[in-house]
Design an enzyme around this catalytic site. Structure first.
Site, PDB file in Angstrom:
ATOM      1  N   LYS A 179       4.453 -13.597  11.610  1.00  0.00           N
ATOM      2  CA  LYS A 179       4.680 -14.237  10.310  1.00  0.00           C
ATOM      3  C   LYS A 179       5.545 -15.484  10.476  1.00  0.00           C
ATOM      4  O   LYS A 179       5.296 -16.523   9.854  1.00  0.00           O
ATOM      5  CB  LYS A 179       5.358 -13.248   9.350  1.00  0.00           C
ATOM      6  CG  LYS A 179       4.424 -12.121   8.927  1.00  0.00           C
ATOM      7  CD  LYS A 179       5.140 -10.993   8.195  1.00  0.00           C
ATOM      8  CE  LYS A 179       4.167  -9.825   7.990  1.00  0.00           C
ATOM      9  NZ  LYS A 179       4.778  -8.650   7.356  1.00  0.00           N
ATOM     10  N   GLN A 235      10.605  -6.535   5.864  1.00  0.00           N
ATOM     11  CA  GLN A 235       9.600  -5.866   6.686  1.00  0.00           C
ATOM     12  C   GLN A 235       9.764  -4.350   6.558  1.00  0.00           C
ATOM     13  O   GLN A 235      10.832  -3.812   6.795  1.00  0.00           O
ATOM     14  CB  GLN A 235       9.748  -6.307   8.157  1.00  0.00           C
ATOM     15  CG  GLN A 235       8.687  -5.739   9.078  1.00  0.00           C
ATOM     16  CD  GLN A 235       7.277  -6.250   8.775  1.00  0.00           C
ATOM     17  OE1 GLN A 235       7.082  -7.413   8.448  1.00  0.00           O
ATOM     18  NE2 GLN A 235       6.295  -5.371   8.865  1.00  0.00           N
ATOM     19  N   ASP A 283       5.710 -10.770  -1.078  1.00  0.00           N
ATOM     20  CA  ASP A 283       4.854  -9.616  -0.772  1.00  0.00           C
ATOM     21  C   ASP A 283       4.276  -9.006  -2.054  1.00  0.00           C
ATOM     22  O   ASP A 283       3.442  -8.111  -1.992  1.00  0.00           O
ATOM     23  CB  ASP A 283       5.666  -8.542  -0.037  1.00  0.00           C
ATOM     24  CG  ASP A 283       5.252  -8.409   1.419  1.00  0.00           C
ATOM     25  OD1 ASP A 283       4.217  -8.990   1.793  1.00  0.00           O
ATOM     26  OD2 ASP A 283       5.966  -7.716   2.170  1.00  0.00           O
TER      27      ASP A 283
END
Ligand code: ADP
Length: 286
Positions: free
Chosen positions: A54, A98, A121
């Site tokens: 990422k 994460q 997200d």
């Protein structure tokens, strides 16, 4: 007939190039390059790989990498303090926590501290609610990547029978809502569905996100259907998905490979969300 293969790697490359162009335009117009703060807590090797990918993609798109790493033994208050710091920092356009976090941390409580406008997200309660109500907001990356694939391959959605296998917060639920938003007739299957294959056979568009290797076989696919495989499993013979692709390809009209299907789209959509977040924060709509 063998199904057409949906090339997620190629579509993702286009999306990333478009995002890079958008970043250039933002900066050329006097704005600031978007900053993505990936937050990794602990040293899980798989998570480290995901985060590294990422960060690389973010830099390649012209964005600022604002990665933060905390040791596995931080307590809830220390982790919360980091999220709060990033939430308050105007250089941070997007925050990506994460998952999974170490077991003794409350990940949901940490996610709840991410401001909705930095939730790249799409996992906060506010963004999930906005999606449920069909209002604009940041959408979860994997299901929105699936929507881009369907559009790029001209898969009709209006009035189509869509079946989603899986009801996770990350994929299944938002996937069903995105398809509903596009006027598909949506059915969601899960671990208690009585006859999975029978329900799946209805689908013009079948999206499988159950986390079970090879769960969906050719008997679950209507001839000509589009089959999207969100699963990814590391086996002895490399990666495979939730769909028995070789068998399904003889029945379906279009299928996604694993790897090279949905996977590359997830990071591409993370970048797209980060750009959108930065544009909105800098007063440029989105
Ligand atoms: P993901 O994040 O990829 O969606 P999860 O493991 O979080 O994966 O969720 C798995 C989902 O798949 C759950 O919603 C579960 O109900 C569904 N599921 C699990 N087993 C089956 C099954 N045998 N048939 C249909 N759905 C299943």
């Amino acid at each position: 007939m063998t199904a057409q293969v949906i090339d997620g790697t190629a579509v993702a490359r286009h999306v990333r190039a478009d995002v890079a162009k958008g970043v250039e335009q933002l900066v050329a117009g006097g704005g600031t390059a978007p900053g993505l703060a990936t937050v990794l807590i602990g040293d899980d090797p798989a998570s480290e790989v995901y985060v590294r990918n990422k960060r690389r993609a973010c830099v390649a798109a012209g964005m600022t990498d604002l990665h933060r790493h905390l040791p596995a033994d931080v307590d809830q208050a220390q982790a919360a303090a980091l999220v709060d710091e990033l939430a308050a920092d105007p250089a941070v356009s997007g925050i990506l926590l994460q998952l999974p976090t170490p077991a003794d941390l409350d990940a949901e409580a940490l996610l709840a501290r991410i401001p909705a406008e930095k939730d790249v997200d799409g996992l906060t309660t506010l963004n999930a609610g906005l999606l449920a109500q069909g209002r604009p907001g940041l959408r979860p990356c994997t299901p929105s990547g699936v929507m881009v694939l369907l559009d790029q391959y001209d898969v009709p959605l209006q009035g189509a029978e869509a079946v989603v296998v899986g009801r996770s917060v990350l994929v299944g639920k938002p996937m069903a809502q995105l398809l509903l938003e596009r006027n598909a007739t949506v059915t969601t299957c899960h671990s208690r569905t009585r006859d999975l294959a029978e329900v799946c056979r209805r689908a013009d568009v079948l999206v499988v996100a159950a986390g079970i290797p090879g769960l969906v076989g050719a008997d679950a696919v209507k001839p000509g259907a589009t089959v999207i495989d969100v699963g990814i499993h590391r086996g002895e013979n490399g990666l495979r998905g939730d769909v028995d692709t070789a068998a399904v390809a003889e029945v379906a009209g279009k299928t996604t490979p694993v790897p090279g299907g949905v996977g590359p789209m997830t990071i591409a959509m993370l970048l797209a969300n980060t750009l959108t977040a930065a544009e909105v924060q800098q007063g440029l709509g989105g």
